[in-house]
Design an enzyme around this catalytic site. Structure first.
Site, PDB file in Angstrom:
ATOM      1  N   GLU A 175     -13.026   3.250  -3.966  1.00 37.24           N
ATOM      2  CA  GLU A 175     -13.660   4.571  -3.983  1.00 37.24           C
ATOM      3  C   GLU A 175     -13.068   5.493  -5.037  1.00 37.24           C
ATOM      4  O   GLU A 175     -11.848   5.560  -5.204  1.00 37.24           O
ATOM      5  CB  GLU A 175     -13.485   5.268  -2.625  1.00 37.24           C
ATOM      6  N   HIS A 228       0.818  -1.231   0.000  1.00 34.83           N
ATOM      7  CA  HIS A 228       0.000   0.000   0.000  1.00 34.83           C
ATOM      8  C   HIS A 228       0.847   1.274   0.000  1.00 34.83           C
ATOM      9  O   HIS A 228       0.758   2.099   0.889  1.00 34.83           O
ATOM     10  CB  HIS A 228      -0.956  -0.013   1.189  1.00 34.83           C
TER      11      HIS A 228
END
Length: 382
Positions: free
Chosen positions: A257, A164
């Site tokens: 998102e 990440h």
């Protein structure tokens, strides 16, 4: 050599929704257009192989005159020529921590490249205590060397994990630079994402020399000067579109998102999410939204695992203003159509080519897509 590999069918009637399987969570959207938009008619596209033989390409940026810069995650930066030929690695890059999801990541070219020869890139950097996301700039010489190399951003709070990193970078005409970061794999225990004094899970805004713009929202608050927005999980896509910067981030199981980050606002991770944890448990207290957190413009459940994206500004009229997004899982190219800032249609293309890492719109209206497998495809619509 460029060769044709596919020609898709002519447009067909729109379906109710894109086929995508059952949702992982049972949340209702905050507004009707927030998820599972109606399926758009299938686009007529032809697909050719533009380049092959790259090693896990991650980012692409146009140099002009038909050339592109392409990063390979192992640590090589290459020049891609107009005929698909690939150069030897550009020399002069700093050491890259190529492990896990880290490595040499995004690349971008200064809006004034013709006069200053400046390029920017993001990468995983080893520091004391672990690994961080970093961004750097340098001067690309005509002989394929980088000079004047300097970091302009180094993430705070190193992690020993290798996940990440976020890591898109966009230099602007006004001399500022957008950089996206991730939560470094901390999951729903990632308290640093909600801490403005940490650069985990943030949109970062700096000047091209690494200094802080005076109009950043948290200037003067300890280590928060570089932060533009917070509460993001892992933003691997960013693009300029209507109203400015747009980002896209990986959710857990569900909850990818699309956002339009605004100065000083909080986008909720890991307190709220439209997904659930991979192990099946709730994220945070199990809420999709709470007061004080911004709603995503759009979300997916199940996920598309988004890579790079770009608003289409090419010559094919039916795609004008649409957003093209690379999907890593299940793979393919996702197209979103907007009206009045809301998503009103979605299309899935190239669903059989594998993981798409980045997208670049060309001046002639075609689109280049980077595949994790090492190919670059040229997609011609219409």
């Amino acid at each position: 050599m460029i060769r044709v590999i596919a020609l898709l069918m002519l447009p067909i009637a729109a379906q109710a929704q894109v086929a995508q399987g059952p949702a992982n969570a049972d949340f209702s959207p905050a507004f009707a257009e927030q998820t599972r938009a109606p399926a758009l008619p299938a686009s007529a596209i032809s697909v050719t192989v533009f380049a092959d033989g790259l090693d896990q390409p991650w980012g692409i940026a146009p140099l002009g005159r038909g050339q592109f810069l392409v990063t390979e995650r192992a640590g090589n930066l290459r020049v891609l020529n107009a005929d698909g030929g690939i150069s030897r690695p550009v020399s002069g890059l700093p050491d890259v921590a190529a492990r896990g999801q880290g490595g040499l990541l995004d690349v971008a070219v200064s809006p004034r490249f013709d006069s200053n020869r400046t390029i920017f890139w993001t990468y995983a950097k080893s520091v004391r205590g672990g690994v961080v996301t970093a961004a750097a700039r340098g001067t690309l010489m005509a002989d394929g060397r980088l000079t004047n190399v300097a970091d302009i951003f180094v993430q705070s709070d190193p992690s020993r994990g290798a996940r990440h990193f976020g890591s898109r970078i966009i230099p602007m005409d006004d001399g500022t630079v957008w950089i996206t970061t991730g939560d470094r794999g901390a999951g729903d225990s990632g308290r640093l994402v909600q801490d403005i004094n940490s650069t985990h899970g943030k949109v970062i805004r700096v000047n091209a020399d690494g200094t802080v713009p005076a109009d950043n929202p948290f200037v003067g608050r300890d280590g928060a000067d570089q932060v533009w927005s917070l509460g993001h999980r892992n933003m691997q896509g960013a693009a300029l579109g209507p109203g400015g910067l747009w980002t896209i981030e990986h959710g857990p199981r569900g909850g990818d998102e699309l956002n339009q980050p605004q100065a000083g606002l909080n986008y909720g991770w890991p307190v709220v999410s439209y997904g659930i944890n991979y192990r099946g448990s709730d994220v945070g207290d199990g809420a999709a939204r709470e007061a004080g957190f911004e709603e995503p413009v759009y979300y997916w459940d199940p996920v598309i695992a988004p890579g790079g994206m770009m608003f289409y500004d090419g010559t094919y009229a039916p795609w004008q203003g649409d957003l093209l997004i690379g999907s890593l899982n299940p793979g393919g190219l996702v197209r979103l159509k907007f009206e009045n800032g809301l998503v009103v249609g979605e299309e899935r293309m190239l669903t059989d080519v594998g993981r798409i890492r980045d997208v670049e719109v060309l001046d002639d209206g075609a689109v280049l897509v980077l595949l994790d497998a090492g190919q670059i495809l040229r997609v011609q619509p219409g």
